[in-house]
Design an enzyme around this catalytic site. Structure first.
Site, short mmCIF file in Angstrom:
data_model
loop_
_atom_site.label_atom_id
_atom_site.label_comp_id
_atom_site.label_asym_id
_atom_site.label_seq_id
_atom_site.Cartn_x
_atom_site.Cartn_y
_atom_site.Cartn_z
N THR A 161 -1.48 5.51 2.56
CA THR A 161 -2.71 4.72 2.60
C THR A 161 -2.70 3.75 3.77
O THR A 161 -1.69 3.10 4.04
CB THR A 161 -2.88 3.93 1.28
N LEU A 195 0.85 -1.17 0.00
CA LEU A 195 0.00 0.00 0.00
C LEU A 195 0.90 1.24 0.00
O LEU A 195 2.00 1.21 0.56
CB LEU A 195 -0.91 0.03 1.23
N ASP A 196 0.42 2.31 -0.61
CA ASP A 196 1.18 3.56 -0.59
C ASP A 196 1.46 3.98 0.84
O ASP A 196 0.71 3.64 1.77
CB ASP A 196 0.38 4.69 -1.26
N LEU A 197 2.53 4.75 1.02
CA LEU A 197 2.90 5.24 2.34
C LEU A 197 1.73 5.91 3.04
O LEU A 197 1.49 5.67 4.23
CB LEU A 197 4.07 6.23 2.20
#
Length: 330
Positions: A145, A141-143
């Site tokens: 998110t 997951l993105d940082l």
């Protein structure tokens, strides 16, 4: 969080490496380290050759020893309260990633990531993936998110899950609080027609390909990019009409897919300064990976949204965060 120091060494023994740049040799020979990471670490003063600090462009000779030295941010003895193990099976560990924490470290000297906390409780995950940096994570997951992340407990489970992701056989549900589009259903930009189609009164499919963006840290809808499919369902709208809570089903897993597709619909996620209003830098990115279904490899696992997500809904008079019933892709 405890800070210690660690190092890794590499002796130059292959004639093909004689006279090559230090960052090239490190990226080629040291497992889990790319040339780009080696270059960055050398620029930061973490690379030595025969004990002397060197730049990334330094040339190495046979018999010399390259060493990387870095500070290690280890998880403390007490687990981070924002990290929660949601479920454990014989093959997988499901963990809740908080916003602002990496899924795994991209460089050895980065602060402790979710993978470090998982490995402390389940050490077998650390060696489940071919790349030791990943710590068994089968996706990221993105940082910014939050949400469910899956870690494999052994190599066979990691391979099976990665193949399921590649086939689009993993059901991934996200919740996002967005700026409301000018009208519903959203249609996307008029100069790129044909990428949005209605599914029902409250849902649309976005099938716009995603490729490289104008900057290295961004992606964008691009006719040259690989295909990407997202189902966007409206769950509720704020009483003033400014915001809409959406449930997203991602059939593919392109970089920043949810964020790019929602911005394409002219309904960027609240707090997304990369793809939305730049003046929302003080707001968190209100995107949450609420569930993941690896069936038949593992049962569906859910994670509740963060306090910041729930508080924003309450502050703007919006409804329940429970996602709408999923609709399988046609």
């Amino acid at each position: 969080m405890a800070v210690t120091y660690a190092s890794r060494t590499l002796q130059v023994t292959d004639p093909a490496d004689d006279g090559r740049r230090a960052d090239v040799v490190l990226g080629r020979r040291m497992p889990g380290l790319s040339r780009r990471m080696a270059r960055r670490m050398a620029l930061d003063g973490h690379v030595r050759l025969d004990g002397r600090r060197i730049p990334p462009s330094a040339r190495v000779r046979l018999g010399q020893v390259l060493e990387i030295v870095w500070s290690v941010h280890e998880p403390g003895e007490e687990p981070d309260e924002s990290v929660e193990i949601l479920a454990v099976t014989d093959d997988y560990v499901f963990a809740a990633k908080p916003a602002g924490m990496h899924t795994h470290r991209l460089r050895p000297d980065q602060p402790a990531a979710l993978a470090d906390y998982v490995a402390r409780l389940h050490p077998e995950c650390a060696t489940a993936s071919p790349d030791p940096r990943e710590g068994g994570a089968v996706h990221r997951l993105d940082l910014e998110t939050s949400g469910v992340v899956v870690f494999a407990r052994h190599r066979k489970a990691w391979t099976a899950a990665r193949e399921a992701f590649s086939r689009g056989a993993v059901a991934k549900r996200y919740l996002a609080i967005c700026h409301a589009p000018p009208s519903w259903p959203p249609t996307g930009p008029s100069d790129l027609p044909g990428f949005v189609r209605p599914d029902d009164d409250d849902a649309v499919w976005v099938e716009a390909p995603i490729g490289r963006g104008p900057r290295r840290d961004r992606a964008a809808v691009s006719l040259r990019g690989p295909s990407a499919r997202t189902r966007v369902r409206r769950v509720c709208t704020s009483p003033d009409g400014r915001y809409v809570l959406t449930a997203l089903d991602l059939v593919t897993g392109r970089r920043h897919q949810a964020r790019v597709h929602l911005a394409f619909l002219d309904m960027p996620i609240v707090g997304d300064v990369k793809y939305g209003p730049s003046d929302e830098i003080e707001l968190p990115l209100l995107l949450h990976g609420t569930s993941i279904d690896l069936s038949p490899l593992a049962p569906k696992v859910e994670a509740p949204p963060s306090d910041a997500f729930v508080d924003f809904l309450a502050a703007h008079g919006m409804g329940d965060t429970g996602p709408a019933s999923p609709s399988p892709p046609p």
